[in-house]
Design an enzyme around this catalytic site. Structure first.
Site, PDB file in Angstrom:
ATOM      1  N   ASP A  28       0.815  -1.220   0.000  1.00 13.25           N
ATOM      2  CA  ASP A  28       0.000   0.000   0.000  1.00 13.25           C
ATOM      3  C   ASP A  28       0.848   1.270   0.000  1.00 13.25           C
ATOM      4  O   ASP A  28       0.684   2.147   0.843  1.00 13.25           O
ATOM      5  CB  ASP A  28      -0.937   0.016   1.210  1.00 13.25           C
ATOM      6  CG  ASP A  28      -1.752  -1.246   1.338  1.00 13.25           C
ATOM      7  OD1 ASP A  28      -2.234  -1.732   0.300  1.00 13.25           O
ATOM      8  OD2 ASP A  28      -1.897  -1.750   2.455  1.00 13.25           O
ATOM      9  N   GLU A 192     -10.608   0.848  -4.692  1.00 13.31           N
ATOM     10  CA  GLU A 192      -9.882   1.188  -3.462  1.00 13.31           C
ATOM     11  C   GLU A 192      -8.460   1.600  -3.812  1.00 13.31           C
ATOM     12  O   GLU A 192      -8.082   1.633  -4.974  1.00 13.31           O
ATOM     13  CB  GLU A 192      -9.882   0.010  -2.491  1.00 13.31           C
ATOM     14  CG  GLU A 192      -9.280  -1.252  -3.077  1.00 13.31           C
ATOM     15  CD  GLU A 192      -9.274  -2.407  -2.090  1.00 13.31           C
ATOM     16  OE1 GLU A 192      -9.668  -2.205  -0.925  1.00 13.31           O
ATOM     17  OE2 GLU A 192      -8.877  -3.509  -2.479  1.00 13.31           O
TER      18      GLU A 192
END
Length: 529
Positions: A28, A192
């Site tokens: 991430d 996302e």
């Protein structure tokens, strides 16, 4: 600490680099450039400190410099040493931005809400967390301060059909959001990993999606106004039997020469890598970014260093140049621009490569001529993931690696063990344990095994993990000659994390004794070029 070799990953020489540039669990990512410096944040889930911060001068060679949240238990009691409940949860994807002379990090946890913190320098200190909303389930936020003075936050919404990307009004000071006024900008389920930009008058939203039979892909959206309409294109996808390890979520980054790159993680987990980081070239065509223009939208495993390529005239839009001057780093961080692999625990604080599994038990550790770990009673017998004050670091590479640590045994209490292990769902370890006046070696894992007894310490403990994902253990009394203990254990990807190296000390009660760790050495097998 000292810098080791990652031969075959990252810089190869002659202006060439190889992906992944960070062959470990750096999931991430968000990356920005400020002046001549590149800064990265990466999610840390339940580990503490939370949200790691890394620095680079070329986007390829990275070094840990700190963390955003010093103590993950600030998020709530479930992250404390006496509960250790947030596996597969905690700090997920966040965003890093530079605005109004400060660095801003926004992140969510699925249970506790949406948070923001700021700093004058990415290495910290960061301001105390401010909760923008305690509504559970939000994911992957990113702010935008627009030219008209208004501010916004994009995030993926909770509830039925999640994740769906939404635009949320935010106060210009970044201290409040209006969830009631949110609007949907992409209703595709599983949108996302959001990053929002304003580039040459247009708005861009970068995020990933799960398509078809579960393939994660990276998409880019653009609009002339935040109210839309939004166009969307596929930006990057993996192919082949393993989908080339499924590159997706990441960040668009510009360089001083006007060129651009994409920093992405690979979403398919491996035993050691977790989700590693790759860097790909980007060109702009007709107002759209194109990843790997030689083979658009596909992975690239070797490329020219981005900041050495003088291609500014070929790029549209043009480079924005330095935002502000480069920042100074502490001398110990500036001197070595690569990952630190070895550790003698001879400083005043832990090196930023190390993270505790949940927040450690207060008073259970100190640095005093090494790392001193006092015994902590496990929350659940026989489970490494339930031992408080377990110190961890990321595995690196996929060709195998070796970790060795020296353990002082003179202060071990009766029944106390000190060990080196692999932390994952199917954890395993090697320990030295005191039983009265006797010191013994043992391994635990899929097949527990008892090793020989020794007269006196210190003892060197070693783990060796191979390219297939199997780990073996050994010990030495002189640091030169090693004897194997136990059988081979497998190492697993679990809870969206790669396996980690762990140091720990446990006993029948807290503080029955102490173990001293020093001389940690980590060697990564080179990758064939």
């Amino acid at each position: 600490m000292s810098v080791g070799s990652l031969d075959g990953w990252g810089l190869l020489g002659d202006g060439i680099y190889a992906n992944p540039v960070l062959p470990g669990d750096y999931s991430d990512p968000d990356v920005i450039r400020v002046g001549d410096d590149y800064w990265m944040i990466t999610s840390t889930f339940q580990y503490s400190p939370g949200m790691a911060v890394l620095h680079s001068r070329d986007l390829i060679s990275w070094r840990h410099v700190g963390a955003v949240l010093p103590d993950v238990s600030e998020l709530g009691p479930a992250y404390r040493w006496n509960r250790m409940e947030r596996y597969n949860l905690g700090i997920y994807a966040g965003s890093l931005r530079f605005h109004a002379g400060r660095y801003w990090v926004h992140f969510t946890t699925l249970d506790e809400g949406i948070f923001v913190t700021t700093a004058e320098h990415p290495a910290g200190p960061w301001t105390p967390l401010h909760c923008l909303s305690d509504e559970a389930g939000w994911d992957d936020p990113c702010p935008l301060w627009d030219n008209d003075g208004r501010a916004w936050l994009v995030a993926s919404s909770p509830g039925h059909g999640r994740w769906i990307t939404q635009l949320i009004p935010m106060s210009p000071d970044g201290r409040s959001i209006d969830l009631a006024a949110r609007t949907v900008i992409d209703d595709f389920h599983t949108s996302e990993g959001n990053k929002i930009h304003r580039i040459d008058g247009r708005y861009y939203v970068l995020h990933n999606e799960v398509r078809g039979d579960g393939n994660r892909v990276l998409v880019i959206m653009r609009a002339e106004a935040l109210t839309g309409p939004w166009e969307k294109r596929l930006l990057l996808q993996g192919e082949g039997p393993d989908r080339e390890r499924e590159p997706n979520q990441g960040a668009l980054v510009d360089h001083p020469d006007g060129s651009w790159s994409l920093v992405t993680h690979h979403g398919r987990g491996g035993y050691a890598e977790g989700r590693p980081i790759s860097v790909l070239p980007v060109e702009w065509k007709d107002g759209w970014p194109v990843v790997n223009p030689a083979d658009p939208g596909r992975m690239l495993w070797r490329a020219e260093l981005p900041v050495l390529a003088d291609r500014a005239a070929d790029h549209e839009p043009g480079g924005r140049g330095p935002v502000e001057g480069s920042l100074e780093l502490a001398p110990e961080l500036e001197s070595a621009p690569e990952l630190a692999l070895d550790e003698d625990f001879d400083g005043e604080v832990l090196g930023p490569e190390w993270e505790w599994n949940h927040a450690p038990r207060p008073g259970s550790w100190e640095i005093a001529d090494g790392l001193v770990l006092r015994a902590s009673r496990p929350l659940r017998p026989g489970e490494l993931r339930a031992i408080p004050s377990t110190l961890t670091r990321r595995m690196l590479g996929t060709n195998g690696s070796t970790a060795t640590v020296r353990v002082g045994t003179d202060r071990l209490g009766d029944g106390q063990s000190a060990g080196l292990g692999m932390l994952c769902r199917d954890s395993s370890s090697i320990t030295v344990c005191r039983d009265g006046d006797v010191l013994g070696l043992a391994t635990s894992g899929e097949h527990d095994a008892t090793g020989p007894t020794i007269d006196v310490g210190p003892v060197w403990l070693r783990l060796v993990i191979d390219a297939r994902g199997y780990v073996t253990y050994a010990f030495s009394l002189d640091g030169e000659t090693y004897q194997p203990v136990g059988n081979t254990d497998s190492v697993s990807w679990s809870d969206y994390r790669g396996a980690r190296i762990a140091l720990f000390s446990t006993g029948p009660a807290d503080d029955v004794g102490a173990a001293r760790f020093d001389g940690f050495r980590y060697r990564v097998e080179p990758r064939h070029r």
